[in-house]
Design a protein around this motif. Structure first.
Motif, PDB file in Angstrom:
ATOM      1  N   ILE A 139      -4.180  -0.599   3.027  1.00 30.20           N
ATOM      2  CA  ILE A 139      -3.132  -0.200   2.080  1.00 30.20           C
ATOM      3  C   ILE A 139      -2.647  -1.413   1.286  1.00 30.20           C
ATOM      4  CG2 ILE A 139      -0.780   0.717   1.890  1.00 30.20           C
ATOM      5  CD1 ILE A 139      -1.580   2.694   4.137  1.00 30.20           C
ATOM      6  N   VAL A 140      -2.523  -2.560   1.927  1.00 29.26           N
ATOM      7  CA  VAL A 140      -2.155  -3.782   1.206  1.00 29.26           C
ATOM      8  C   VAL A 140      -3.235  -4.125   0.181  1.00 29.26           C
ATOM      9  CG1 VAL A 140      -1.735  -6.268   1.442  1.00 29.26           C
ATOM     10  CG2 VAL A 140      -0.640  -4.661   3.023  1.00 29.26           C
ATOM     11  N   HIS A 141      -4.496  -3.964   0.560  1.00 22.80           N
ATOM     12  CA  HIS A 141      -5.602  -4.196  -0.379  1.00 22.80           C
ATOM     13  C   HIS A 141      -5.485  -3.258  -1.585  1.00 22.80           C
ATOM     14  CE1 HIS A 141      -9.686  -4.776  -1.883  1.00 22.80           C
ATOM     15  NE2 HIS A 141      -9.756  -3.458  -1.935  1.00 22.80           N
ATOM     16  N   LEU A 142      -5.218  -1.992  -1.352  1.00 19.79           N
ATOM     17  CA  LEU A 142      -5.062  -1.012  -2.441  1.00 19.79           C
ATOM     18  C   LEU A 142      -3.889  -1.379  -3.344  1.00 19.79           C
ATOM     19  CD1 LEU A 142      -5.761   2.134  -0.299  1.00 19.79           C
ATOM     20  CD2 LEU A 142      -7.071   1.477  -2.333  1.00 19.79           C
ATOM     21  N   TYR A 143      -2.767  -1.738  -2.730  1.00 19.10           N
ATOM     22  CA  TYR A 143      -1.585  -2.164  -3.487  1.00 19.10           C
ATOM     23  C   TYR A 143      -1.929  -3.356  -4.382  1.00 19.10           C
ATOM     24  CZ  TYR A 143       2.330  -5.373  -4.052  1.00 19.10           C
ATOM     25  OH  TYR A 143       3.215  -6.302  -4.560  1.00 19.10           O
ATOM     26  N   GLU A 144      -2.601  -4.361  -3.812  1.00 15.75           N
ATOM     27  CA  GLU A 144      -2.956  -5.555  -4.594  1.00 15.75           C
ATOM     28  C   GLU A 144      -3.899  -5.213  -5.739  1.00 15.75           C
ATOM     29  OE1 GLU A 144      -4.364  -8.230  -1.555  1.00 15.75           O
ATOM     30  OE2 GLU A 144      -2.320  -8.805  -0.996  1.00 15.75           O
ATOM     31  N   GLU A 145      -4.807  -4.289  -5.498  1.00 12.55           N
ATOM     32  CA  GLU A 145      -5.726  -3.838  -6.547  1.00 12.55           C
ATOM     33  C   GLU A 145      -4.953  -3.196  -7.698  1.00 12.55           C
ATOM     34  OE1 GLU A 145      -9.068  -0.616  -6.213  1.00 12.55           O
ATOM     35  OE2 GLU A 145      -9.675  -2.408  -5.093  1.00 12.55           O
ATOM     36  N   VAL A 146      -4.011  -2.328  -7.370  1.00 17.63           N
ATOM     37  CA  VAL A 146      -3.200  -1.671  -8.397  1.00 17.63           C
ATOM     38  C   VAL A 146      -2.299  -2.695  -9.093  1.00 17.63           C
ATOM     39  CG1 VAL A 146      -1.363   0.029  -8.787  1.00 17.63           C
ATOM     40  CG2 VAL A 146      -3.300   0.588  -7.293  1.00 17.63           C
ATOM     41  N   ARG A 147      -1.731  -3.605  -8.322  1.00 15.39           N
ATOM     42  CA  ARG A 147      -0.861  -4.633  -8.911  1.00 15.39           C
ATOM     43  C   ARG A 147      -1.640  -5.513  -9.909  1.00 15.39           C
ATOM     44  NH1 ARG A 147       1.543  -9.145  -5.101  1.00 15.39           N
ATOM     45  NH2 ARG A 147      -0.606  -9.794  -5.304  1.00 15.39           N
ATOM     46  N   GLU A 148      -2.840  -5.910  -9.530  1.00 21.27           N
ATOM     47  CA  GLU A 148      -3.652  -6.794 -10.386  1.00 21.27           C
ATOM     48  C   GLU A 148      -4.293  -6.090 -11.581  1.00 21.27           C
ATOM     49  OE1 GLU A 148      -6.462  -8.773  -7.840  1.00 21.27           O
ATOM     50  OE2 GLU A 148      -4.865  -9.555  -6.555  1.00 21.27           O
TER      51      GLU A 148
END
Length: 152
Positions: A139-148
């Motif tokens: 979920i942190v990976h997904l969040y970072e993907e959306v953030r970037e």
């Protein structure tokens, strides 16, 4: 496909496509440049989501869960991938979406949550206030993907 381990030591995979029999949704929403979380009454702060109801499409479930837990109305919803927990007893998958919101309504009842919380980033949240889901590697990976990359 990417592989992670969740807080219970289970294998988690992230695929770019849909997975058959997906019965859960997770939404990473933004409103006016901030990430929108929900404050689950038992688990703490996390991204909204939940179970797909009978006869409901994944997109419909995502829109409904988002509104029920935060009051957020979707402007544009985009599929990000499928998060699958390979639990030995009962594996399950979540369709993950990101979105921008048109508006944020104040509701009388937010179901099992205490309502919405806007943050600039999840790193500003104290770990004791985060649900285990908000600390989950995938979920942190997904969040970072959306953030970037934004919600595209």
């Amino acid at each position: 496909m990417k592989t992670f381990t969740d807080f219970m030591g289970r294998k988690v995979t992230l695929e770019n496509g849909y997975v058959d029999n997906t019965q859960h949704v997770l939404i990473i929403p933004k409103f006016q440049g901030q990430f929108l979380l929900t404050n689950h009454k038992k688990r703490g702060l996390e991204f909204p989501g939940g179970k797909v109801e009978a006869g409901e499409a994944l997109v419909e479930a995502a829109q409904r869960e988002l509104y029920e837990e935060t009051g957020g109305l979707v402007a544009n919803l985009h599929f990000v991938g499928t998060y699958t927990v390979h639990d030995k007893d009962e594996p399950f998958s979540k369709a993950v979406f990101c979105c921008n919101l048109d508006r944020l309504d104040q509701l009388q009842d937010y179901k099992e949550t205490s309502g919405p919380k806007l943050v600039n980033n999840i790193e500003e949240i104290d770990d004791k206030d985060k649900s285990e889901l908000l600390k989950d590697e995938c979920i942190v990976h997904l969040y970072e993907e959306v953030r970037e990359n934004g919600c595209q």
